[in-house]
Enzyme design. Sequence first.
Site, PDB file in Angstrom:
ATOM      1  N   ASP A  31       0.855  -1.186   0.000  1.00  0.00           N
ATOM      2  CA  ASP A  31       0.000   0.000   0.000  1.00  0.00           C
ATOM      3  C   ASP A  31       0.892   1.237   0.000  1.00  0.00           C
ATOM      4  O   ASP A  31       1.655   1.462   0.949  1.00  0.00           O
ATOM      5  CB  ASP A  31      -0.897  -0.019   1.241  1.00  0.00           C
ATOM      6  CG  ASP A  31      -2.010   1.014   1.185  1.00  0.00           C
ATOM      7  OD1 ASP A  31      -2.180   1.648   0.121  1.00  0.00           O
ATOM      8  OD2 ASP A  31      -2.708   1.181   2.203  1.00  0.00           O
ATOM      9  N   ASP A  60      -2.832   2.448  -6.147  1.00  0.00           N
ATOM     10  CA  ASP A  60      -1.772   2.517  -5.151  1.00  0.00           C
ATOM     11  C   ASP A  60      -1.693   1.323  -4.208  1.00  0.00           C
ATOM     12  O   ASP A  60      -0.971   1.379  -3.217  1.00  0.00           O
ATOM     13  CB  ASP A  60      -1.920   3.803  -4.323  1.00  0.00           C
ATOM     14  CG  ASP A  60      -3.226   3.844  -3.542  1.00  0.00           C
ATOM     15  OD1 ASP A  60      -4.157   3.098  -3.893  1.00  0.00           O
ATOM     16  OD2 ASP A  60      -3.312   4.630  -2.586  1.00  0.00           O
ATOM     17  N   GLU A  61      -2.400   0.239  -4.498  1.00  0.00           N
ATOM     18  CA  GLU A  61      -2.277  -0.929  -3.634  1.00  0.00           C
ATOM     19  C   GLU A  61      -2.571  -2.209  -4.402  1.00  0.00           C
ATOM     20  O   GLU A  61      -3.292  -2.207  -5.397  1.00  0.00           O
ATOM     21  CB  GLU A  61      -3.188  -0.830  -2.405  1.00  0.00           C
ATOM     22  CG  GLU A  61      -4.661  -0.788  -2.717  1.00  0.00           C
ATOM     23  CD  GLU A  61      -5.514  -0.832  -1.451  1.00  0.00           C
ATOM     24  OE1 GLU A  61      -5.182  -1.587  -0.505  1.00  0.00           O
ATOM     25  OE2 GLU A  61      -6.524  -0.107  -1.416  1.00  0.00           O
TER      26      GLU A  61
END
Length: 355
Positions: free
Chosen positions: A8, A103-104
């Site tokens: 993350d 983003d993860e």
Amino acid sequence: MRKIIHIDMDCFFAAVEMRENPELKDIPIAVGGRADRRGVIATCNYPARKYGVRSAMATSYALKLCPVLKIVPGNMDLYKSISRQIRQIFNRYTELIEPLSLDEAYLDVTDSKLYCGSATLIANAIRRDIFNETGLTASAGVAPNKFLAKIASEENKPNGIYVVSPDRIKDFVACMALQKLHGVGKATLEKLHALNLYTTEDIRNADPQFLFEKFGRFAEGLIRRSHGQDDRPVETQRIRKSIGVEHTYAKDLTEYTQGAEKLADLYKELGNRFSCISEQYKVVKLGVKLKFNDFNQTTMETTCQLQSFEVFSRLLQQVWQERARGRKVRLLGLSYMLEPIQDAYRPEQLSLNFA
């Protein structure tokens, strides 16, 4: 037993903006829309979070919490480009990647021979590569399943790692707040609290029959998560379940007729989006979403296999009459619930781009 890593990125959009403009590094900033246009915060940096600023918060309210907050409009093309760069780093370590957003992502490194098969060392290597090649930091959770890995990645943020080894699962979930469990949203949490169920320990001590009576099939997931169990594999392919459009208006809509006037533009935009995937998916339901000026929201759906402006019109009228109850409307949205056309659907591995 699997070895799952959840990566993350730390306040990704804001971190990119701070990288591009070092003057922003030590001041509270947020990426989002302007307050005078009913904007919403997409993400913010850690100095802003100390004031209580959070993602999905109205920009106007964020500025009340933090008057010195600097609002940055954002650069989605840049974020996507960096996200692709991060995905290339993931590919060095495993092909089993399940992106959750820009983003993860989950990574399954169960069968990896790198670093003598140590998921912890692999996670640290990925974090190191990300920092060396992008200048950005990432946090990681390492665990035997996705549920635990995702929670673990929050334990040492920012720029940290947390490992839940098989022998530590029992202690890790011993008395965990139920809002951390996969699938427990606001409404479910309120129902759990009304039944004096607040932690995983409460679930483990409850009569399973009682839980099934109150929550149906969802009770099974509650019980399993409360014991730290999760059999979901890392999914490298995803079937889209819905597609939608929505708009937040500069001035609240006070009457149904005002909402009806906005419907045509939304319907056209939704049709344009659906046309890109219409050979792979069919429509099975239509939905209308309203968000009110008190920030509560509601959605009404109906089964329909047609792209129908008339059905949307009836839905809008019904949901407005039954649920607005004099409240003003700040956001209006339309959506199609989808099913794949089996003969036409050819799943492709996801990138970290927005779907």
